[in-house]
Design a protein around this motif. Structure first.
Motif, PDB file in Angstrom:
ATOM      1  N   MET A   1       0.837  -1.191   0.000  1.00  0.00           N
ATOM      2  CA  MET A   1       0.000   0.000   0.000  1.00  0.00           C
ATOM      3  C   MET A   1       0.880   1.252   0.000  1.00  0.00           C
ATOM      4  O   MET A   1       1.857   1.329   0.731  1.00  0.00           O
ATOM      5  N   THR A   2       0.554   2.196  -0.853  1.00  0.00           N
ATOM      6  CA  THR A   2       1.259   3.468  -0.898  1.00  0.00           C
ATOM      7  C   THR A   2       0.666   4.410   0.140  1.00  0.00           C
ATOM      8  O   THR A   2      -0.537   4.649   0.165  1.00  0.00           O
ATOM      9  N   LYS A   3       1.514   4.960   0.994  1.00  0.00           N
ATOM     10  CA  LYS A   3       1.038   5.860   2.039  1.00  0.00           C
ATOM     11  C   LYS A   3       0.849   7.278   1.496  1.00  0.00           C
ATOM     12  O   LYS A   3       1.599   7.734   0.625  1.00  0.00           O
ATOM     13  N   LEU A   4      -0.142   7.966   2.023  1.00  0.00           N
ATOM     14  CA  LEU A   4      -0.401   9.360   1.708  1.00  0.00           C
ATOM     15  C   LEU A   4       0.077  10.229   2.871  1.00  0.00           C
ATOM     16  O   LEU A   4      -0.445  10.143   3.985  1.00  0.00           O
ATOM     17  N   SER A   5       1.074  11.060   2.595  1.00  0.00           N
ATOM     18  CA  SER A   5       1.543  12.034   3.575  1.00  0.00           C
ATOM     19  C   SER A   5       1.042  13.404   3.135  1.00  0.00           C
ATOM     20  O   SER A   5       1.304  13.844   2.011  1.00  0.00           O
ATOM     21  N   VAL A   6       0.304  14.065   3.992  1.00  0.00           N
ATOM     22  CA  VAL A   6      -0.270  15.369   3.664  1.00  0.00           C
ATOM     23  C   VAL A   6       0.705  16.475   4.066  1.00  0.00           C
ATOM     24  O   VAL A   6       1.094  16.578   5.231  1.00  0.00           O
ATOM     25  N   ASN A   7       1.092  17.265   3.082  1.00  0.00           N
ATOM     26  CA  ASN A   7       1.948  18.419   3.340  1.00  0.00           C
ATOM     27  C   ASN A   7       1.065  19.573   3.814  1.00  0.00           C
ATOM     28  O   ASN A   7       0.185  20.032   3.082  1.00  0.00           O
ATOM     29  N   VAL A   8       1.291  20.040   5.031  1.00  0.00           N
ATOM     30  CA  VAL A   8       0.407  21.043   5.634  1.00  0.00           C
ATOM     31  C   VAL A   8       0.929  22.473   5.490  1.00  0.00           C
ATOM     32  O   VAL A   8       0.407  23.398   6.114  1.00  0.00           O
TER      33      VAL A   8
ATOM     34  N   ALA B   1      -5.086  10.178   6.556  1.00  0.00           N
ATOM     35  CA  ALA B   1      -3.696  10.407   6.153  1.00  0.00           C
ATOM     36  C   ALA B   1      -2.757   9.525   6.972  1.00  0.00           C
ATOM     37  O   ALA B   1      -2.930   9.373   8.178  1.00  0.00           O
ATOM     38  N   GLN B   2      -1.760   8.971   6.291  1.00  0.00           N
ATOM     39  CA  GLN B   2      -0.821   8.066   6.970  1.00  0.00           C
ATOM     40  C   GLN B   2       0.508   8.739   7.289  1.00  0.00           C
ATOM     41  O   GLN B   2       1.456   8.088   7.729  1.00  0.00           O
ATOM     42  N   GLY B   3       0.566  10.044   7.054  1.00  0.00           N
ATOM     43  CA  GLY B   3       1.761  10.799   7.363  1.00  0.00           C
ATOM     44  C   GLY B   3       1.489  12.286   7.255  1.00  0.00           C
ATOM     45  O   GLY B   3       0.528  12.713   6.618  1.00  0.00           O
TER      46      GLY B   3
ATOM     47  N   GLU C   1      13.913   2.452  -1.612  1.00  0.00           N
ATOM     48  CA  GLU C   1      12.471   2.648  -1.717  1.00  0.00           C
ATOM     49  C   GLU C   1      12.166   3.970  -2.428  1.00  0.00           C
ATOM     50  O   GLU C   1      13.003   4.871  -2.478  1.00  0.00           O
ATOM     51  N   VAL C   2      10.945   4.053  -2.964  1.00  0.00           N
ATOM     52  CA  VAL C   2      10.598   5.180  -3.833  1.00  0.00           C
ATOM     53  C   VAL C   2       9.405   5.961  -3.289  1.00  0.00           C
ATOM     54  O   VAL C   2       8.326   5.395  -3.080  1.00  0.00           O
TER      55      VAL C   2
ATOM     56  N   ALA D   1       6.245   3.759  -2.343  1.00  0.00           N
ATOM     57  CA  ALA D   1       6.099   3.679  -0.884  1.00  0.00           C
ATOM     58  C   ALA D   1       5.238   4.794  -0.312  1.00  0.00           C
ATOM     59  O   ALA D   1       4.433   4.564   0.592  1.00  0.00           O
ATOM     60  N   GLU D   2       5.400   6.003  -0.868  1.00  0.00           N
ATOM     61  CA  GLU D   2       4.727   7.159  -0.266  1.00  0.00           C
ATOM     62  C   GLU D   2       4.617   8.284  -1.279  1.00  0.00           C
ATOM     63  O   GLU D   2       5.504   8.479  -2.109  1.00  0.00           O
TER      64      GLU D   2
END
Length: 238
Positions: free
Chosen positions: A1-8, A37-39, A185-186, A208-209
């Motif tokens: 699963m590709t994680k979603l990191s939200v840039n705030v 969100a996972q990050g 990792e990418v 990865a993300e």
């Protein structure tokens, strides 16, 4: 699963435009995580025009997913990472006068600097990712440096997506496959949105993300943050 990191960062830009604390960045971080969100990603800059250094310290106290601190590895950045000990430190080559990230590192020319920085960041317990253009030689440079991941700079992909997605994605697939072969990792980020995200993941399934800020915040103006984050997650996990 590709994680979603939200840039705030963009939430901080909106807050800073009027002063005060609206929107409340700490609430935004908690909400992003509660909506899936996972990050959380931040990119503090020396002029603090969006994320402030104090914001990074405050977010660190509440973030419950992966915390990613992007930035140019100057003395203040290194001190911040040493203090916060984030999950991931992403190195970008932006100088203080750059509006937004617009190119990846030359990992061959800057190999000595990046290796020294990478070694220092790993002592802090951080996973190290290096922001690069989709170029095999630059990926191979990362392997020599010893970083854990690359983050592919995806603005050219996004800019050319509608004109010809097969051509636009080709160098990214090639670079990603080389990274995978080297045990790196990418990650990917910059100008990814609801139109181009699925195809990127489809062609690089081991991604990865992704780190997404501007487009996600713009979509949230129409759909609401609680709807927008699941929309991005669906694109990543169709």
């Amino acid at each position: 699963m590709t994680k979603l990191s939200v840039n705030v960062n963009k939430f901080a830009t909106l807050r800073n435009a009027r002063g005060g604390n609206n929107p409340d960045l700490i609430k935004v971080v908690k909400d992003c995580e509660s909506f899936g969100a996972q990050g959380i990603t931040v990119h503090p800059r020396p002029d603090e025009r969006h994320i402030r250094y104090q914001d990074v310290l405050d977010i660190h106290e509440v973030v419950s997913t992966e915390f990613n601190i992007e930035g140019y590895p100057d003395e203040r950045y290194m001190q911040l990472v040493a203090s916060v000990k984030p999950t991931q430190a992403t190195l970008v080559p932006d100088g203080p006068d750059v509006l937004t990230s617009n190119a990846g590192w030359d990992t061959v020319k800057n190999a000595g600097l990046l290796k020294e920085i990478t070694d220092e960041l790993k002592k802090c317990g951080a996973r190290v990712s290096i922001f690069v253009d989709p170029d095999v030689a630059q990926v191979e440079g990362v392997a020599e440096i010893g970083a854990d991941r690359i983050e592919l700079y995806t603005e050219p992909y996004a800019a050319n997506f509608k004109a010809g997605r097969e051509v636009a994605i080709a160098p990214y697939v090639k670079a990603a496959l080389r990274a995978e072969a080297l045990g790196i990792e990418v990650n990917a980020g910059h100008d990814l949105d609801l139109d181009n995200l699925f195809y990127l993941k489809e062609r690089i399934p081991f991604l990865a993300e992704v780190s997404i800020g501007h487009a996600l915040v713009c979509d949230a103006l129409y759909y609401g943050l609680d709807n927008t984050i699941p929309m991005y997650l669906r694109e990543l996990n169709k």
